[in-house]
Enzyme design. Structure first.
Site, PDB file in Angstrom:
ATOM      1  N   GLY A 181      43.987  38.541  28.818  1.00  0.00           N
ATOM      2  CA  GLY A 181      43.745  37.295  29.534  1.00  0.00           C
ATOM      3  C   GLY A 181      42.311  36.855  29.367  1.00  0.00           C
ATOM      4  O   GLY A 181      41.457  37.638  28.935  1.00  0.00           O
ATOM      5  N   ALA A 208      36.280  53.183  34.632  1.00  0.00           N
ATOM      6  CA  ALA A 208      35.397  52.016  34.713  1.00  0.00           C
ATOM      7  C   ALA A 208      34.468  52.013  33.504  1.00  0.00           C
ATOM      8  O   ALA A 208      33.793  52.996  33.231  1.00  0.00           O
ATOM      9  CB  ALA A 208      34.586  52.060  36.001  1.00  0.00           C
ATOM     10  N   HIS A 260      34.395  47.087  44.486  1.00  0.00           N
ATOM     11  CA  HIS A 260      35.674  47.223  43.771  1.00  0.00           C
ATOM     12  C   HIS A 260      36.290  48.599  44.003  1.00  0.00           C
ATOM     13  O   HIS A 260      37.495  48.733  44.171  1.00  0.00           O
ATOM     14  CB  HIS A 260      35.485  46.985  42.276  1.00  0.00           C
ATOM     15  CG  HIS A 260      35.369  45.531  41.926  1.00  0.00           C
ATOM     16  ND1 HIS A 260      35.134  45.085  40.642  1.00  0.00           N
ATOM     17  CD2 HIS A 260      35.478  44.417  42.693  1.00  0.00           C
ATOM     18  CE1 HIS A 260      35.084  43.756  40.645  1.00  0.00           C
ATOM     19  NE2 HIS A 260      35.278  43.340  41.871  1.00  0.00           N
ATOM     20  N   GLY A 288      42.875  36.856  36.357  1.00  0.00           N
ATOM     21  CA  GLY A 288      43.663  37.682  37.269  1.00  0.00           C
ATOM     22  C   GLY A 288      44.257  38.916  36.592  1.00  0.00           C
ATOM     23  O   GLY A 288      45.077  39.615  37.188  1.00  0.00           O
TER      24      GLY A 288
END
Lengths: 166, 166, 166
Positions: free
Chosen positions: C7, C32, C48, C12
């Site tokens: 995306g 991460a 997060h 999103g």
């Protein structure tokens, strides 16, 4: 009923939205977010207005989308486009998050059928300028909010619609 | 029969187009729009030509696509790509709208099966430079013209095709 | 099982990947790839981490994705995101092609379910800077490799998933 038309630059999204909205019930209100900064832009806005035909009433709302939606009682509203509106908000240094909340609230309550045109701007490489990066983030967030709210979402690519929702 | 393969940079659109076109009927004509500006580009063009295999005849047509289409009597033509052609036209300061009209007319009359590769360039933020903005607009308009004409249109994303039409 | 979520910026894709991966079997490892260059980034990474919930263990792997995959015996791994990993590799001047080969080998052998988030960056105009052009090419190639390997690929647009494979 809320419809959202997403697409890149010159993807044909405005034309698709106009065709679908023209088939909707009267009265037809076109909400123009473009601001005529120069003669060329002025001429283009006038030409587009003529192309839409007599059934469309045009309201210029570079910043205040929510009041237009709140005042409508019925019929069809076409907002072209949410990207220019967002850009106008940022240039005028309005608080984007609060403005988007107000827009979402107005959309939720609006009894008219609303057609929204918005740009996909997040599929290139990271912009060089901080303002470009911020705009890209705000536009992505706005599109997610609008798509979440919409009954139907189409992505327009090279003039061809691809249904994403509805 | 006209097929259009749209996609971003390194999306795999050329490979998809080549696989589909190779399965088409002979003779196979590859219309290369790239211009070898330097040794690296020259070497890359030669390597791609070898990869296509012996059944493909290559015609270099950085500007004149329509004559190639007009002369073909049968078989399969692969144009890779319309984006470089458009870029070449703009650099040579040709009139893009007239050239696109000529291309569309040639495509409409061409008895061969034509496979067209073109880039999606309008899904990033607004380019900083006027030429970038103009190129983006012209490419969007060209893609709409070609998609309107094509019997089948696929968008290629990460090597995966998504049928948009046909 | 390998899933890939593609995306643009703020599409999103991370949220979709997190929702799907959270429903997968324990243990849950979040890989991460972001590096905390400043206080704002540090604060965002911490926030997060809290949002993901207690079932997620976080491993920071800005460069070394393959070892994390090789060590996993079972459960669910979410890599967010491959684009930052690629960017980190290029900034550290690692050999991208060899690193991608190593990643692909590790993915092929990994017994855990792996969810990969990656950006679509090739649908704007050609970047001005050589590094931008190279990054765009490398990201396109990486996405093709991952999509070829994945059992399922989704493109996320304005928060809405579009299944491309699987």
């Amino acid at each position: 009923m809320i419809r959202l038309y997403l697409g890149g630059a010159r993807s044909g999204k405005s034309r698709h939205a106009l065709e679908a909205a023209t088939a909707g019930e009267a009265p037809h209100i076109f909400v123009a977010t473009a601001q005529p900064f120069d003669a060329e832009m002025e001429e283009r806005i006038v030409r587009h207005r003529q192309e839409r035909g007599a059934e469309w009433q045009t309201i210029e709302a570079p910043l205040g989308l929510a009041p237009v939606l709140t005042q409508a009682q019925s019929g069809t509203i076409l907002v072209d486009c949410c990207t220019l509106w967002l850009s106008n908000l940022m240039l005028a240094e309005h608080k984007v998050e609060a403005e988007v909340d107000t827009l979402v609230a107005a959309l939720t309550c609006c009894p008219a059928n609303v057609h929204l045109v918005s740009n996909e701007v997040g599929s290139g490489i990271v912009p060089n300028h901080p303002l470009g990066r911020r705009f890209r983030d705000e536009q992505g967030r706005l599109n997610q909010r609008l798509a979440g709210l919409a009954d139907r979402v189409d992505l327009i690519i090279a003039g061809l619609p691809l249904k994403l929702k509805g």
